[in-house]
Structure formats: C-alpha cells, structure tokens
Design a protein around this motif. Structure first.
Motif, PDB file in Angstrom:
ATOM      1  N   LEU A  61     -29.044 -47.821 -18.912  1.00  0.00           N
ATOM      2  CA  LEU A  61     -29.334 -46.690 -19.790  1.00  0.00           C
ATOM      3  C   LEU A  61     -30.838 -46.482 -19.788  1.00  0.00           C
ATOM      4  O   LEU A  61     -31.597 -47.414 -20.052  1.00  0.00           O
ATOM      5  N   VAL A  62     -31.254 -45.245 -19.473  1.00  0.00           N
ATOM      6  CA  VAL A  62     -32.682 -44.942 -19.372  1.00  0.00           C
ATOM      7  C   VAL A  62     -32.962 -43.603 -20.043  1.00  0.00           C
ATOM      8  O   VAL A  62     -32.113 -42.704 -20.030  1.00  0.00           O
TER       9      VAL A  62
ATOM     10  N   GLU B   1     -35.832 -53.667 -17.225  1.00  0.00           N
ATOM     11  CA  GLU B   1     -36.972 -53.066 -16.535  1.00  0.00           C
ATOM     12  C   GLU B   1     -36.535 -52.457 -15.204  1.00  0.00           C
ATOM     13  O   GLU B   1     -35.767 -53.048 -14.455  1.00  0.00           O
ATOM     14  N   LEU B   2     -37.034 -51.271 -14.947  1.00  0.00           N
ATOM     15  CA  LEU B   2     -36.812 -50.589 -13.678  1.00  0.00           C
ATOM     16  C   LEU B   2     -38.166 -50.276 -13.064  1.00  0.00           C
ATOM     17  O   LEU B   2     -38.996 -49.606 -13.679  1.00  0.00           O
ATOM     18  N   CYS B   3     -38.383 -50.743 -11.856  1.00  0.00           N
ATOM     19  CA  CYS B   3     -39.618 -50.473 -11.131  1.00  0.00           C
ATOM     20  C   CYS B   3     -39.298 -49.479 -10.007  1.00  0.00           C
ATOM     21  O   CYS B   3     -38.380 -49.705  -9.212  1.00  0.00           O
TER      22      CYS B   3
ATOM     23  N   LEU C 199     -40.451 -48.652 -15.903  1.00  0.00           N
ATOM     24  CA  LEU C 199     -39.756 -48.050 -17.038  1.00  0.00           C
ATOM     25  C   LEU C 199     -39.012 -49.110 -17.833  1.00  0.00           C
ATOM     26  O   LEU C 199     -38.370 -49.994 -17.252  1.00  0.00           O
ATOM     27  N   ALA C 200     -39.076 -48.982 -19.144  1.00  0.00           N
ATOM     28  CA  ALA C 200     -38.242 -49.826 -20.006  1.00  0.00           C
ATOM     29  C   ALA C 200     -36.848 -49.223 -20.049  1.00  0.00           C
ATOM     30  O   ALA C 200     -36.686 -48.014 -20.267  1.00  0.00           O
ATOM     31  N   ILE C 201     -35.838 -50.052 -19.837  1.00  0.00           N
ATOM     32  CA  ILE C 201     -34.457 -49.587 -19.792  1.00  0.00           C
ATOM     33  C   ILE C 201     -33.565 -50.542 -20.565  1.00  0.00           C
ATOM     34  O   ILE C 201     -34.014 -51.613 -20.997  1.00  0.00           O
ATOM     35  N   GLU C 202     -32.309 -50.131 -20.729  1.00  0.00           N
ATOM     36  CA  GLU C 202     -31.305 -51.028 -21.287  1.00  0.00           C
ATOM     37  C   GLU C 202     -30.464 -51.545 -20.132  1.00  0.00           C
ATOM     38  O   GLU C 202     -29.656 -50.819 -19.559  1.00  0.00           O
ATOM     39  N   TYR C 203     -30.679 -52.802 -19.754  1.00  0.00           N
ATOM     40  CA  TYR C 203     -29.920 -53.403 -18.656  1.00  0.00           C
ATOM     41  C   TYR C 203     -30.024 -54.913 -18.732  1.00  0.00           C
ATOM     42  O   TYR C 203     -31.116 -55.476 -18.882  1.00  0.00           O
ATOM     43  N   VAL C 204     -28.903 -55.550 -18.607  1.00  0.00           N
ATOM     44  CA  VAL C 204     -28.852 -57.005 -18.514  1.00  0.00           C
ATOM     45  C   VAL C 204     -27.939 -57.343 -17.338  1.00  0.00           C
ATOM     46  O   VAL C 204     -26.759 -56.969 -17.326  1.00  0.00           O
TER      47      VAL C 204
END
Length: 384
Positions: free
Chosen positions: A275-276, A307-309, A324-329
C-alpha cells in the motif's frame, strides 16, 4: 429545401458529427455531411466508413419551409456557423446545386454533392441491447482506453473489448505489455457472454460524445456494428430533468478478430501486497522517469519492509533514486518496469492510496485502487 433556424440550433448537431468527418480523404464526399430537413427535425450525418454519427435537432412548426436532402462541406459550414453571432437566425435554401446561407447582411454559397452518393454503414440487426448511464460508460472508456495498442500486426489489440454478462458491462484493453480492465453495473441479462471489439477511432469518438451525468443511453451489439443512442440536451431543466432537444446515434464497425483470453493474464496468488500513497508514488515515478533510458524507460523497484526504493539510470551513467515509505511486510524483492506504463495507470486511478500486488521478479504486477475493486491493471516486468 428551405429552412429558418437559430445559429445555436444548427451548431449543436453539426458539432456532434464534425469529429468523425475526414479532413484528409480519398473520397471527396467524405469531407461532407449529409443534411436532411424534415417537417419536425433537421439531421446531420457524418462518416469515415468506419464510424457513423447521426445528430438530429427538433424544429418548431414555424421554422420549417420545405423538405430536402443534400451533402455539404462540413468544415466550411461549421466555421461559418461559429463565426456568426450567438442568437443569429440562419436561413438555408437550395439554389440549383448550391446551398445558400443567409444571416442578417451575410450571405454564403456552398458547393454540394448529391445525397444519393453519400455512403452509409450497412444495416445490422441488433443482436442484444442494454441500458447504461452515460457517466458509467464514459468511466469505463476513460479507465481503460490508454492501454490499447497504437500500431500492431495483431489488429484485434488496437481496439477495446466490450464484454456483456449478467448485469455487468466490462471493457478490456491490452497492447501485450500491459492490460486494463474495468467493470460497471448495467441492465443486461444475455443468454450467453457477449464480446465485441470496437476500433480505436470508434472508442475515441464515443468518449467525446459522452457526458458525466446519469442520463441513460441505449447500447446495441450487432454482428458487425456497435450502436449507441443518446440524447442532446439544452442544459435547461423541466421538473429537474434536462430538456431533450435531439438525439445522437453513434455506429461503429467492429474489429473482426478474437480478443486474447485476458483472464489468463491476470496474476493469481500474489503474496506481496504493498500500500503506497497514490500521489507520492506518482510524483516519485515522474521524477525518476527524467533520468531513464529514453528508449526503454525502465525503473527498478527494490522492495523491503515498509520501504520502496525506485532507481533509474541512462547511458550517460546518470542516476535517479527515490525512497518511499509504504505499508509492506515480507521478503525482499527486486523487479523492473516500464515507468510510462505505471504512470499511465496512476493517471486514471483515484483515491488516497494505491495497492500493488506482486509475487516474484518475473511475474506481472497487479495495480488497483484501495477503495474500489472495479478496475484492475496489469503491467509486465522488464529486464534491465
């Protein structure tokens, strides 16, 4: 043929059909529109042999003088009407083979061609019809039209698939590298699933005609044609409903081909859900795109916990990097995409957040809005 009509009454149906009239034509008559004057209405017909538009305008009894049918140069008549002042009264009459246009102290004479020489799309018995709001149909087209192939030997990819099933109308487009799909509720109950492919020109003209409101239109699927009938409204209202001044009938030939089985392309079992922020993601991709290779437009995603680079580079050894800060685990993943394909998807998405569903570095990504499941987008990965 003789008629007295206001400038606005003449301009409205003429503008509706002008878009389909060919400026560069192999047949001179394709630069013309067919003008038909009857006792209670006036109609214009324009065609390029692939798409046909017929726009009718209601007349008052005191406007009609004499019936007639003729073809006249579309662009010249349109420019004349636009140049006259709003509210002007226009008198049309046929003098031998010339159409005479009078308004105030202005007078024009246009060359004509015989009405019997004007081509028309052959009649096609409608196999199935449904009703849908203009706003819903326009949304379906806007959400998916960008993924149609521009030029492709697989001609069936240069159009849009319209698919009808129980109470649902779906549009699907793909160019072989990406896929767009959108659903809308429609009053439909076909005995079996219906699929037709509408060519690019037809899709573009139909989109131009549609408004965002909830007024209903009639959609008919034939063996060789798609036909849409919708009202021309005045903008005024009576009892909270728009006053209908005329009708537009849109007919497009269909592409004779079989659309790919898009269900097989939809990724299944993606276990990596991201989720971004929609706006942050779009802006980061736009910035990264500045330093991509102009030919391949590739960007690399490096995905890890929250985190997404995004990285891009070019033959000049220049590099862009966005975090970018994201919702991901989940597991770490590296994958690359054509940045323009992703930007095209984001341009038609709404909502605060965007959902990305992935599985591995060789599988397509699935993109959706977080608030709605009626639109689905698939983008294939690329190698950098």
């Amino acid at each position: 043929m003789r008629l007295s009509i206001s400038r606005d009454q003449l301009l409205k149906p003429l503008q509706q059909v002008a878009g389909v009239v060919e400026r560069k034509h192999t047949m001179p008559i394709l630069a013309n529109v067919l003008l038909r004057v009857q006792k209670d209405e006036i109609s214009f017909t324009g065609t390029d042999l692939e798409v046909e538009l017929v726009a009718t305008q209601k007349l008052n009894s005191d406007q009609f003088v004499d019936a007639g049918t003729i073809t006249i140069p579309c662009r010249k008549l349109l420019d004349i009407c636009k140049s006259l002042p709003s509210g002007a009264t226009i008198e049309l009459s046929l003098d031998e083979q010339k159409l005479v246009i009078k308004s105030g102290r202005s007078r024009f004479s246009l060359a004509t061609l015989p009405a019997q020489d004007f081509p028309s799309l052959e009649e096609d018995a409608g196999a199935f019809s449904l009703n849908i709001s203009q706003g819903n149909l326009k949304r379906l087209i806007e959400k998916t039209s960008f993924a149609m192939a521009q030029q492709d030997v697989r001609y069936y990819l240069t159009g849009m698939l319209f698919e009808v099933s129980d109470n649902q109308l779906r549009t699907v487009t793909t160019d072989g590298h990406r896929l767009a799909l959108c659903d809308a509720i429609a009053e439909a109950a076909p005995s079996e699933k219906i699929q037709v492919i509408v060519p690019r020109k037809g899709v573009q003209e139909l989109q131009r005609l549609l408004s965002d409101d909830d007024s209903a239109l009639h959609l008919t699927f034939g063996n060789n044609h798609l036909q849409v009938t919708l009202p021309i409204t005045s903008g005024k209202k009576k009892d909270d409903e728009a006053i209908v001044e005329g009708m537009v009938s849109f007919t497009s030939k269909l592409i004779d081909g079989k659309f790919p089985d898009y269900q097989r392309v939809l990724p299944r079992g993606g276990d990596k859900i991201v989720l971004v922020s929609h706006e942050d993601f779009r802006q980061a991709l736009q910035r990264a795109a500045i330093l991509t290779n102009e030919k391949y437009k590739g960007v690399r995603f490096s995905l890890k916990n929250n985190e997404l680079c995004i990285q891009a580079n070019n033959p000049e050894q220049e590099e862009a990097r966005e975090e970018l800060a994201i919702e991901y685990v989940g597991d770490v993943l590296d994958i690359a995409f054509n940045v323009q394909y992703l930007l095209d998807v984001l341009s038609v998405l709404n909502g605060t957040n965007t959902k990305l569903i992935l599985s591995d570095s060789n599988a397509s990504i699935l993109v959706q809005e977080t608030d709605s499941q009626d639109a689905v987008y698939v983008v294939m990965p690329m190698r950098l």
